[in-house]
Enzyme design. Sequence first.
Site, mmCIF file in Angstrom:
data_model
loop_
_atom_site.group_PDB
_atom_site.id
_atom_site.type_symbol
_atom_site.label_atom_id
_atom_site.label_comp_id
_atom_site.label_asym_id
_atom_site.label_seq_id
_atom_site.Cartn_x
_atom_site.Cartn_y
_atom_site.Cartn_z
ATOM 1 N N HIS A 54 -72.929 39.353 23.426
ATOM 2 C CA HIS A 54 -71.681 39.824 22.468
ATOM 3 C C HIS A 54 -72.303 39.072 20.950
ATOM 4 O O HIS A 54 -72.661 38.014 21.240
ATOM 5 C CB HIS A 54 -70.460 39.163 22.824
ATOM 6 C CG HIS A 54 -69.272 39.379 21.534
ATOM 7 N ND1 HIS A 54 -69.306 40.174 20.833
ATOM 8 C CD2 HIS A 54 -68.523 38.282 21.022
ATOM 9 C CE1 HIS A 54 -68.454 39.833 19.831
ATOM 10 N NE2 HIS A 54 -67.782 38.994 20.074
ATOM 11 N N CYS A 72 -63.646 41.224 22.540
ATOM 12 C CA CYS A 72 -65.051 41.466 22.587
ATOM 13 C C CYS A 72 -65.659 41.761 23.937
ATOM 14 O O CYS A 72 -66.943 42.039 24.011
ATOM 15 C CB CYS A 72 -65.770 40.127 21.691
ATOM 16 S SG CYS A 72 -64.733 39.756 20.366
ATOM 17 N N ASN A 109 -69.781 40.385 13.441
ATOM 18 C CA ASN A 109 -69.020 40.345 14.753
ATOM 19 C C ASN A 109 -68.041 41.670 14.858
ATOM 20 O O ASN A 109 -67.206 41.662 13.915
ATOM 21 C CB ASN A 109 -68.293 39.141 14.877
ATOM 22 C CG ASN A 109 -67.591 39.074 16.249
ATOM 23 O OD1 ASN A 109 -67.248 40.185 16.951
ATOM 24 N ND2 ASN A 109 -67.012 38.120 16.554
HETATM 25 O O1 UT7 Z 1 -65.713 37.263 19.045
HETATM 26 C C1 UT7 Z 1 -65.573 36.015 19.564
HETATM 27 C C2 UT7 Z 1 -64.871 35.233 18.448
HETATM 28 N N1 UT7 Z 1 -65.241 34.404 17.276
HETATM 29 C C3 UT7 Z 1 -66.549 33.600 17.597
HETATM 30 O O2 UT7 Z 1 -67.114 33.482 18.588
HETATM 31 C C4 UT7 Z 1 -66.398 32.449 16.629
HETATM 32 C C5 UT7 Z 1 -66.556 31.302 17.186
HETATM 33 N N2 UT7 Z 1 -67.105 30.101 16.248
HETATM 34 C C6 UT7 Z 1 -67.746 30.033 15.321
HETATM 35 O O3 UT7 Z 1 -68.728 31.025 15.264
HETATM 36 C C7 UT7 Z 1 -68.027 28.921 14.295
HETATM 37 O O4 UT7 Z 1 -67.220 27.895 14.811
HETATM 38 C C8 UT7 Z 1 -67.500 29.331 12.755
HETATM 39 C C9 UT7 Z 1 -68.832 30.132 12.317
HETATM 40 C C10 UT7 Z 1 -66.463 29.783 12.858
HETATM 41 C C11 UT7 Z 1 -67.474 27.922 12.072
HETATM 42 O O5 UT7 Z 1 -68.797 27.024 12.393
HETATM 43 P P1 UT7 Z 1 -68.346 25.558 12.503
HETATM 44 O O6 UT7 Z 1 -69.887 25.053 12.676
HETATM 45 O O7 UT7 Z 1 -67.784 25.500 13.918
HETATM 46 O O8 UT7 Z 1 -67.914 25.119 11.323
HETATM 47 P P2 UT7 Z 1 -66.374 24.165 11.351
HETATM 48 O O9 UT7 Z 1 -65.333 25.049 11.447
HETATM 49 O O10 UT7 Z 1 -66.504 22.822 12.166
HETATM 50 O O11 UT7 Z 1 -66.475 23.787 9.782
HETATM 51 C C12 UT7 Z 1 -67.277 23.111 9.468
HETATM 52 C C13 UT7 Z 1 -67.103 22.776 7.907
HETATM 53 C C14 UT7 Z 1 -65.528 22.743 7.405
HETATM 54 O O12 UT7 Z 1 -65.398 21.765 6.477
HETATM 55 P P3 UT7 Z 1 -65.066 20.540 6.541
HETATM 56 O O13 UT7 Z 1 -63.869 20.232 7.029
HETATM 57 O O14 UT7 Z 1 -66.308 19.591 7.485
HETATM 58 O O15 UT7 Z 1 -64.969 19.593 5.002
HETATM 59 C C15 UT7 Z 1 -64.880 24.159 7.109
HETATM 60 O O16 UT7 Z 1 -63.933 23.892 6.419
HETATM 61 O O17 UT7 Z 1 -67.324 24.157 7.201
HETATM 62 C C16 UT7 Z 1 -66.303 24.583 6.322
HETATM 63 N N3 UT7 Z 1 -66.372 26.047 6.342
HETATM 64 C C17 UT7 Z 1 -67.180 26.719 5.459
HETATM 65 N N4 UT7 Z 1 -68.181 26.355 4.502
HETATM 66 C C18 UT7 Z 1 -68.429 27.274 3.675
HETATM 67 C C19 UT7 Z 1 -65.788 26.990 7.238
HETATM 68 N N5 UT7 Z 1 -66.093 28.164 6.908
HETATM 69 C C20 UT7 Z 1 -66.914 27.951 5.846
HETATM 70 C C21 UT7 Z 1 -67.551 28.985 4.961
HETATM 71 N N6 UT7 Z 1 -68.404 28.530 3.991
HETATM 72 N N7 UT7 Z 1 -67.518 30.396 5.080
#
Ligand code: UT7
Length: 320
Positions: free
Chosen positions: A238, A114, A268
């Site tokens: 980004h 990125c 993204n």
């Molecule tokens: O280009 C550069 C690369 N990428 C990035 O910059 C991405 C960086 N990371 C992020 O943007 C975020 O970490 C995410 C959007 C990927 C995830 O958001 P988060 O607030 O960090 O959520 P999390 O991973 O802590 O997940 C919270 C909960 C989990 O459930 P439990 O374990 O609390 O029951 C996940 O399983 O949300 C769940 N979850 C979802 N729920 C509904 C993860 N993905 C989804 C989804 N829909 N699509």
Amino acid sequence: MTIPSPSGATITGWGTALPDIIVTNADFEARLDTTDAWITERTGIRERRHGGTTAGLAVEAGRKALDMAGLTGADIDFILLATTTPDYQIPSTASQVQEELQINGGACDINAACSGFVYGLVQAHGLIAMGLKRILLIGAETLAKVTDQDDRNTAILFGNGAGAVVLESVEGDGQLISFDLGSDGSARELLEAPIGGYMSMVGKEVFRKAVAVMVDSANVSMADAGLAANDIALVVPHQANIRIIESACSRLDMPMDRVAMVLHRTGNTSSASIPLALVDAIENGRVKHDDNILLVGFGAGMSWASAIIRWTGHLPEENS
Ligand code: UT7
């Protein structure tokens, strides 16, 4: 070639390309354990594009940039194509773009994920400082093909697209004022895709590191340029997650009304995201002459990059 006294560069043309297939949050809601509300609140993304090829999108964006600059491929000395999703293992995707746009000079891909477009911007300035006259710089991606569309953790985030700029040498300093490029390979397992496989990501950790490196890198570029947050007219970050952007901008004291944003409609798009957001800002009248613009990216590698350009070049009539 002999190396003349260094000259600067300015952007004289730009263009973008998005494939036709729009995938909305509702589309994911219909087949994955997710909701439009979760995706919108946690990421800011409402839709992303699928389809196309990296070379095809790069050619479309590149052709628009050449047309705007009043140039043809024959006028271009070098094409730099930032991509982390090339169409082939061998050869470079840039080689196909070179042939299709009939570019005379060299062609190569850059993979800094990125951060790739900003890495390319700095490399283009370096080549121009060494005597090349015109460079086509493109960020193009087809991330949908390396994303498991059944994995809710990644499928909702990534999309396809391309953005391109033409850089031309000018007398004197040109647009680039300062830059900062970095890499921390010890964090590379946080976001990876094996050859032929799908992407996996430790989202929370990437998020945390992303905010930190964006803030640090932007501060380095601003300090090197002798500029403070108040002096920056537009931030082009980004486009990964609105919460990452908000968090970084709040730490940098940059109000969100000074931030370019296309994330909601592109998702993204890795190395395409900064040129897509920059072009959107220019075309919506958000860039004026002599504005200081901060470009800042981070991504797999882990890589990061920031640059400050002062917009001394061409603008659409209504922006001047
Ligand atoms: O280009 C550069 C690369 N990428 C990035 O910059 C991405 C960086 N990371 C992020 O943007 C975020 O970490 C995410 C959007 C990927 C995830 O958001 P988060 O607030 O960090 O959520 P999390 O991973 O802590 O997940 C919270 C909960 C989990 O459930 P439990 O374990 O609390 O029951 C996940 O399983 O949300 C769940 N979850 C979802 N729920 C509904 C993860 N993905 C989804 C989804 N829909 N699509």
